[in-house]
Design a protein around this motif. Sequence first.
Motif, PDB file in Angstrom:
ATOM      1  N   MET A 166      28.226  51.369  62.244  1.00  0.00           N
ATOM      2  CA  MET A 166      27.026  50.610  61.890  1.00  0.00           C
ATOM      3  C   MET A 166      27.069  50.181  60.427  1.00  0.00           C
ATOM      4  N   PHE A 167      27.542  51.061  59.564  1.00  0.00           N
ATOM      5  CA  PHE A 167      27.645  50.743  58.140  1.00  0.00           C
ATOM      6  C   PHE A 167      28.607  49.575  57.921  1.00  0.00           C
ATOM      7  N   ALA A 168      29.810  49.673  58.510  1.00  0.00           N
ATOM      8  CA  ALA A 168      30.808  48.615  58.340  1.00  0.00           C
ATOM      9  C   ALA A 168      30.351  47.309  58.977  1.00  0.00           C
ATOM     10  N   GLY A 169      29.760  47.396  60.170  1.00  0.00           N
ATOM     11  CA  GLY A 169      29.290  46.191  60.842  1.00  0.00           C
ATOM     12  C   GLY A 169      28.230  45.464  60.045  1.00  0.00           C
ATOM     13  N   SER A 170      27.324  46.214  59.439  1.00  0.00           N
ATOM     14  CA  SER A 170      26.262  45.595  58.642  1.00  0.00           C
ATOM     15  C   SER A 170      26.825  44.905  57.411  1.00  0.00           C
ATOM     16  N   HIS A 174      26.226  40.832  57.613  1.00  0.00           N
ATOM     17  CA  HIS A 174      25.200  40.321  56.705  1.00  0.00           C
ATOM     18  C   HIS A 174      25.802  39.633  55.483  1.00  0.00           C
ATOM     19  N   SER A 175      26.935  40.119  54.995  1.00  0.00           N
ATOM     20  CA  SER A 175      27.544  39.474  53.830  1.00  0.00           C
ATOM     21  C   SER A 175      28.054  38.081  54.170  1.00  0.00           C
ATOM     22  N   VAL A 268      19.760  49.196  61.721  1.00  0.00           N
ATOM     23  CA  VAL A 268      19.134  48.651  62.927  1.00  0.00           C
ATOM     24  C   VAL A 268      18.039  47.650  62.557  1.00  0.00           C
ATOM     25  N   PHE A 269      17.225  47.991  61.565  1.00  0.00           N
ATOM     26  CA  PHE A 269      16.117  47.114  61.172  1.00  0.00           C
ATOM     27  C   PHE A 269      16.619  45.746  60.728  1.00  0.00           C
ATOM     28  N   ALA A 275      20.220  39.432  62.715  1.00  0.00           N
ATOM     29  CA  ALA A 275      21.377  39.186  63.585  1.00  0.00           C
ATOM     30  C   ALA A 275      21.111  39.948  64.879  1.00  0.00           C
ATOM     31  N   ARG A 276      20.229  39.407  65.719  1.00  0.00           N
ATOM     32  CA  ARG A 276      19.703  40.139  66.865  1.00  0.00           C
ATOM     33  C   ARG A 276      20.803  40.714  67.759  1.00  0.00           C
ATOM     34  N   TRP A 277      21.870  39.956  67.947  1.00  0.00           N
ATOM     35  CA  TRP A 277      22.965  40.441  68.794  1.00  0.00           C
ATOM     36  C   TRP A 277      23.546  41.734  68.255  1.00  0.00           C
ATOM     37  N   LEU A 278      23.625  41.840  66.918  1.00  0.00           N
ATOM     38  CA  LEU A 278      24.145  43.064  66.307  1.00  0.00           C
ATOM     39  C   LEU A 278      23.147  44.204  66.494  1.00  0.00           C
ATOM     40  N   GLY A 279      21.859  43.895  66.382  1.00  0.00           N
ATOM     41  CA  GLY A 279      20.839  44.912  66.608  1.00  0.00           C
ATOM     42  C   GLY A 279      20.887  45.468  68.014  1.00  0.00           C
ATOM     43  N   VAL A 280      21.147  44.579  68.988  1.00  0.00           N
ATOM     44  CA  VAL A 280      21.267  45.028  70.383  1.00  0.00           C
ATOM     45  C   VAL A 280      22.450  45.986  70.531  1.00  0.00           C
ATOM     46  N   LEU A 281      23.570  45.666  69.869  1.00  0.00           N
ATOM     47  CA  LEU A 281      24.735  46.559  69.912  1.00  0.00           C
ATOM     48  C   LEU A 281      24.448  47.901  69.239  1.00  0.00           C
ATOM     49  N   TYR A 282      23.622  47.861  68.205  1.00  0.00           N
ATOM     50  CA  TYR A 282      23.323  49.083  67.458  1.00  0.00           C
ATOM     51  C   TYR A 282      22.407  50.054  68.212  1.00  0.00           C
TER      52      TYR A 282
END
Length: 355
Positions: A166-170, A174-175, A268-269, A275-282
């Motif tokens: 989650m840390f790496a994905g964010s 986001h960057s 998650v927030f 990036a809703r798709w990423l939130g769904v994965l999280y």
Amino acid sequence: MIITPLTVAEEVRPPKASSRLNLLCVDLFPELTLALGFLLIAKLLSSQLELGFVVPSDGALEFTGMNYAVPLSLISVLGLFLIVTKQAMRLAYYVTAGMAYGVILVTHFNIKMWMSLINPALWDEFFWKTDQMVRPLVDASFAARNLVDAIFPMSEHLYLFAFLAMFAGSIIVHSMQSFIVFRKVIFTAMLVHVLGALSYLVMPAIGPFLYEQGANALETARQVHMYDSYKALIAGGRPWLASEGSQFMFAAVAAMPSLHVASSAVFVFYAWNHARWLGVLYLPLFLFIIFEAVATRWHYWIDVAAGLALTALAIAIAAAVFRPIEAYYTKHAHHQKRDSPYSVAPTRLDPSASL
């Protein structure tokens, strides 16, 4: 390259911008202020209470099965990418913000080690009683853990992996989508570590593994190691801290609040909102982290609730801090140079990507 107020102001300054507004919008100002302010608080505690401030030794991460090569390799790959793509300003931000984050983490673990030397009154007995009041939730956590274990043979490693993923994905998503949102993610994550460390001193607790063994044998072994170091610290006091603190600083143990849950909730927030798709994965990873935090007996359920409350506070503070900065870059976006970190093409999923 060192970022200065003048350098950044030249990058994005519109005509006739007020000096006060420029000060609010200086790049890295919130991140550096937070890191230096936290370090100052720790140094004052260290001086007034005669607590040694240490930095981690080479083998401080060994008990986790990791070493410094993992984060350093990821940072190096990112830095090389930015060099190749000639994104100098963004690289300068990553380097400086990374240093600020490092200062916060080292300071965080120092305060975590000092917890019982500053406030020796442990609250574990009280928190254990609250866990028994919601025992069905504790049992549900064990059941969820056993289900995951039946599906994933290597599930004992999933607690740490889920958080790191989650840390790496964010960071990556986001960057690339919106640099100002990325900064808010980093600042909020930093703030969770600052507020979390100070929260450890309010109602100190070791964890429910004192009363019953968790469902993850790997985490249980780590708990034994960390609790042994805790007992050595209590027995040896400040002299032990000065001589052994560097080796055991990452083995500092504290339950209230759960920062694994709090930090994961930050990711998650922002993913759900930008990036809703990423939130769904999280979401499944986040739910796993919550149940695993309890099933491993690292945390009481009240620690989870406190961690979520801490996240809400950190998000609110970050929103207030970045509100004038977001307004500034939104208003003057047409004055930004094309290679500015803030000149990111808008995306449908991220309404603030035009910053």
